[in-house]
Motif scaffolding. Structure first.
Motif: not given
Length: 281
Positions: A1-4, A24-26, A83-87, A108-112
């Motif tokens: 599980m991804n953690h901040p 991208l980091f969910p 947010s930084k991963s999105l940047k 963008l739509r597919a990846d996000l």
């Protein structure tokens, strides 16, 4: 599980300039919602409205293109996107050639969407709208409609979330009100950097005690939480303490790294608010 703590947030980062969706980091929404006592079904609906002010790519001939992007991330998605991963992800478009803006929008739509439902079936896509540079002057600046709580002259001495400050006149006839404040501040849970915002609370039900509500909003000042989590905490606390029949909470945070995040949560079906920026954004 991804953690901040595993994300690029707060760390020195290379800035890739060729398209890379793996940046991208969910982050799972579940831990925070579990801490708030939220289960399924969720007691709210809504979305996280993002604005990206720094989006650029190359056309097929190598000429740079620029646009603004509006993203709508459904709140029922299993993950929020750090947010930084999105940047970093958006920066990866900078030296990548695309046939046209529609191809950029589709990527963008597919990846996000894949990131928002990380590891699961995409149940509802992330909305993506691009604004070309020739339409920038049609992007208006508005402030929240409603009665400003900031007019109240009062003492504040609580700077971590204090739901016990909330109260309402449950023995009186219900009212319909829209209340606003520009005094929202919370802090990034990873870097500790301040996040500045404004909040609009719309409700129908027992009249909420306004001084207590403003003190409650101010009490987030030293709280560490992502924007989305702060708004869900506000919604949950107001719902529990004030018992409105209908409730919506909408916060607009100032941009950082060319991105602003604006969560909206509502107890009943309604159109999402227009993603129009405030002066501070």
């Amino acid at each position: 599980m991804n953690h901040p703590s595993q994300s690029a947030l707060g760390k020195t980062s290379a800035y890739p300039d060729h398209y890379d969706a793996t940046l991208l980091f969910p982050i799972p929404r579940a831990p925070n919602r579990t801490a708030l006592g939220l289960g399924r079904p969720l007691p709210f609906m809504g979305a996280d409205l993002w604005t990206a002010y720094e989006l650029s790519w190359l056309n097929a001939r190598g000429k740079p293109q620029v646009a603004l992007a509006h993203f709508t991330v459904p709140c029922e998605s299993s993950h929020l996107i750090e947010s930084k991963s999105l940047k970093l992800y958006l920066n990866s478009f900078n030296n990548t050639r695309f046939d046209d803006a529609a191809q950029v929008q589709a990527a963008l739509r597919a990846d996000l969407s894949a990131a928002a439902w990380h590891g699961g079936v995409v149940q509802s896509s992330v909305g993506v709208r691009l604004v070309a540079s020739e339409w920038f002057d049609r992007e208006p600046i508005y402030e929240f409609d409603g009665l400003s709580l900031d007019r109240l002259d009062l003492d504040c001495d609580r700077f971590t979330p204090a739901p016990e400050l909330l109260g309402s006149a449950t023995d009186e006839a219900p009212v319909s009100e829209v209340l606003t404040s520009n005094l929202l501040r919370s802090n990034c849970p990873v870097t500790g950097q301040p996040d500045w915002g404004s909040v609009q609370i719309s409700y129908f039900g027992p009249q909420i005690e306004q001084a207590g509500l403003l003190r409650y909003i101010v009490s987030f000042r030293n709280h560490a939480g992502f924007h989305e989590d702060c708004v869900e905490r506000m919604f949950t606390d107001i719902q529990a303490r004030c018992q409105p029949h209908k409730l919506s909470v909408y916060a607009r945070y100032t941009r950082r790294g060319g991105l602003d995040i604006n969560p909206f949560r509502s107890s009943y079906p309604q159109a999402l608010p227009a993603n129009t920026r405030h002066a501070r954004q």
